[in-house]
Design a protein around this motif. Sequence first.
Motif, PDB file in Angstrom:
ATOM      1  N   UNK A 107      38.131  35.346  70.180  1.00 33.41           N
ATOM      2  CA  UNK A 107      38.931  36.556  70.377  1.00 33.41           C
ATOM      3  C   UNK A 107      39.647  36.517  71.725  1.00 33.41           C
ATOM      4  N   UNK A 108      38.943  36.068  72.768  1.00 29.15           N
ATOM      5  CA  UNK A 108      39.567  35.942  74.090  1.00 29.15           C
ATOM      6  C   UNK A 108      40.742  34.965  74.037  1.00 29.15           C
ATOM      7  N   UNK A 114      48.370  35.519  72.694  1.00 29.64           N
ATOM      8  CA  UNK A 114      49.307  36.618  72.459  1.00 29.64           C
ATOM      9  C   UNK A 114      50.009  37.006  73.755  1.00 29.64           C
ATOM     10  N   UNK A 115      49.255  37.051  74.854  1.00 28.93           N
ATOM     11  CA  UNK A 115      49.847  37.413  76.136  1.00 28.93           C
ATOM     12  C   UNK A 115      50.888  36.377  76.553  1.00 28.93           C
ATOM     13  N   UNK A 116      50.606  35.111  76.317  1.00 29.66           N
ATOM     14  CA  UNK A 116      51.540  34.062  76.693  1.00 29.66           C
ATOM     15  C   UNK A 116      52.776  34.034  75.800  1.00 29.66           C
ATOM     16  N   UNK A 117      52.651  34.480  74.569  1.00 28.30           N
ATOM     17  CA  UNK A 117      53.790  34.427  73.654  1.00 28.30           C
ATOM     18  C   UNK A 117      54.612  35.707  73.653  1.00 28.30           C
TER      19      UNK A 117
END
Length: 191
Positions: A107-108, A114-117
């Motif tokens: 999950x991490x 997601x944060x990077x994309x």
Amino acid sequence: MLEKKEKVLLKKSAAEVEKAKEFTRAKNKRAAIQCLKRKRLYEQQIEQLGNFQLRIHDQMIMLEGAKATTDTVDALRTGASAMKAMQKATNIDDVDKTMDEINEQTENMKQIQEALSAPIGAAADFDEDELEAELEELEGAELEEQLLQPATTTPESPMHVPAGRQPTRPVSVKPTAEEDELAALQAEMAL
């Protein structure tokens, strides 16, 4: 030992047959019958020895089978003990804890990806719905333009305009790719 004894008895039996033949030639019937009786006794002993050997072979086979069974049971016991030791080393709580840790790390990692994309800067301010609407508008305009074009293309002849009069509107010429890009940029900036 039984085989040696059997060979000796076979020789004695054969010797009694030879003696019986000699007594028969000598016309001594009683002595010949005695030889045949001894021959039968030897044959009975030979048969008993054969039965003894069969029992011994049967016993050997049974012992080999029992040994194989014992070895199999020992191997199964060893396997069961090893499995029991492994189960003591890892109990269900440890497995559940490990699986929870794996799921948490997964999950991490998803959150990091997601944060990077995620788009940043000006690209983050675009509204997807507005972009979709603009794309539909462009597609509609292009379709309309295709429908308005004549089915056959004829060479365009210059319009004859009387001297002193210029047309108020430019003659409709198919826009170039460069003009299409300019129109798209202007529409985008109007947002």
